[in-house]
Design a protein around this motif. Sequence first.
Motif, mmCIF file in Angstrom:
data_model
loop_
_atom_site.group_PDB
_atom_site.id
_atom_site.type_symbol
_atom_site.label_atom_id
_atom_site.label_comp_id
_atom_site.label_asym_id
_atom_site.label_seq_id
_atom_site.Cartn_x
_atom_site.Cartn_y
_atom_site.Cartn_z
ATOM 1 N N ALA A 170 -28.876 -86.034 33.615
ATOM 2 C CA ALA A 170 -28.927 -84.970 34.622
ATOM 3 C C ALA A 170 -30.277 -84.932 35.335
ATOM 4 N N ILE A 192 -20.979 -85.832 28.832
ATOM 5 C CA ILE A 192 -21.598 -86.733 27.859
ATOM 6 C C ILE A 192 -21.670 -86.073 26.495
ATOM 7 N N SER A 193 -22.283 -84.870 26.425
ATOM 8 C CA SER A 193 -22.413 -84.198 25.128
ATOM 9 C C SER A 193 -21.054 -83.807 24.572
ATOM 10 N N GLN A 207 -27.515 -86.262 27.721
ATOM 11 C CA GLN A 207 -27.036 -85.439 28.831
ATOM 12 C C GLN A 207 -28.199 -84.992 29.714
ATOM 13 N N GLU A 208 -29.271 -84.479 29.098
ATOM 14 C CA GLU A 208 -30.427 -84.035 29.871
ATOM 15 C C GLU A 208 -31.082 -85.202 30.609
ATOM 16 N N THR A 243 -18.222 -85.370 25.026
ATOM 17 C CA THR A 243 -17.569 -86.579 24.503
ATOM 18 C C THR A 243 -18.182 -87.001 23.179
ATOM 19 N N HIS A 293 -25.301 -80.568 36.408
ATOM 20 C CA HIS A 293 -25.439 -80.315 34.973
ATOM 21 C C HIS A 293 -24.073 -80.133 34.314
ATOM 22 N N GLU A 294 -23.123 -79.520 35.061
ATOM 23 C CA GLU A 294 -21.783 -79.368 34.490
ATOM 24 C C GLU A 294 -21.115 -80.729 34.309
ATOM 25 N N GLY A 320 -26.485 -86.526 21.857
ATOM 26 C CA GLY A 320 -25.649 -86.282 23.025
ATOM 27 C C GLY A 320 -26.311 -85.339 24.011
ATOM 28 N N GLU A 321 -26.961 -84.281 23.495
ATOM 29 C CA GLU A 321 -27.646 -83.343 24.382
ATOM 30 C C GLU A 321 -28.833 -83.998 25.081
ATOM 31 N N ALA A 365 -22.727 -83.515 33.778
ATOM 32 C CA ALA A 365 -23.423 -84.189 32.680
ATOM 33 C C ALA A 365 -22.965 -83.696 31.314
ATOM 34 N N THR A 366 -22.408 -82.487 31.252
ATOM 35 C CA THR A 366 -21.936 -81.988 29.957
ATOM 36 C C THR A 366 -20.790 -82.825 29.397
#
Length: 426
Positions: free
Chosen positions: A111, A377-378, A107-108, A380, A371-372, A103-104, A374-375
């Motif tokens: 983003a 994704i992680s 997310q990256e 969820t 980035h906020e 997930g991280e 995109a968080t």
Amino acid sequence: MTSTNTATSFAMPEGMSDGDLVRLKGLRKMRALALSLLILAAVIYVLTRDHDTGWLGYVNAGSEAAMVGAIADWFAVTALFRHPLGLPIPHTAIIPNRKASLGESLQEFVADNFLKEDVIRERIASAGVSKRVGEWLVDGNHADRLVREGSRILADALSHVKETDVAAVIQEALIPRLQEEELSPVVGQLMDEVLRDDAHRGLVDLAVDELGRWLEHNHDEVAALIENRAPSWTPQWLDKRVATWVHEQVVEWVAEIGRTPDHNARIALDNWLRELASDLQEDPATMERFERLKVRMLSQPRVSTTSVQLWDALRRALIGSLGDETGLLRTRAREELDRLGRRLIDDPALGARVDSTISNVAAYAVNHYGHEVATVISATVNRWDGKETAERIELHVGRDLQFIRINGTVVGGLAGVVIHAISTVI
């Protein structure tokens, strides 16, 4: 999450969307195809296993290698989502065991590669958002539907606003804030802007016209006021003549002001207003008097009551207008939306400005909050358990991964034939 085991070992969550059902059907079809190729290779191998020479030897070697390739790629694909055959083999069930890092990483990736200013600007520029919006507004009954739904939502929202809540906001927040805030410089600056643009002339004209009209239609009241102010020793007939003359002169003077843009009274009023605007910003005595007057006015109990009554009257009028389909408010809103849509289509300059504004807003949001966003994704993915994560990802990409098994079967078979041919030659 409740699930049902199927012949393909895929748990189908309840309440799946139509899109997910289509994906599941495709996944099962491709799985069946890959499994069928493996079974076909096994059957061919069994039928040709005693034939090491001739063309059947090539068939036997190819089917044997095809089985190896199919099983190896089945293991590789399955190991992504679960333990093959339920055996806890190391480095299998990769997605369930590493969903947090997955997930991280996702997310990256989003983003860094999608939520970028240049990407967003390019996408908005190529999409032609303003033109699409304009076409949507003028197409069919979209404008009417937008006005109808917007009116319903706004009317519903206004009907749920309680009078007590409005009173509380006015009494506990608005009035105390206005009392504390120094308003004289703001009022003075506003007056300066109004006078600089001559925006007050329309109001002055309206006041002069109304005053002249009132004087013409209220001769008796004005005459009585003048007669009552006359000395007691003057004859009554003289008082009436003087009152009539004064009234005529006042009416003529007001009419002269109305038709003369540069009348001395207008000039004097403008000079006084300019001086007042300057004093409200710079003269401490005037500023103090204004603030005292402001506090006295806002301290009156009727200010809050009148404000609430005005709001309630405005609210009821708006609700009534919003509920009238043929009323002026909704009719004008539809006309304006239709006009806006046609301008967005026909006026390239306006469309460019709208697209530029949308692009700037999107770029600002991406630069400051990308980035906020995109968080999500992680966050969820972290809410899912490992098994659910694997099932969701497999549902979306599993069909394409089955081609790895199919290709492994085909490529393995071809490699077996080549190896058998080399062995035969040697």
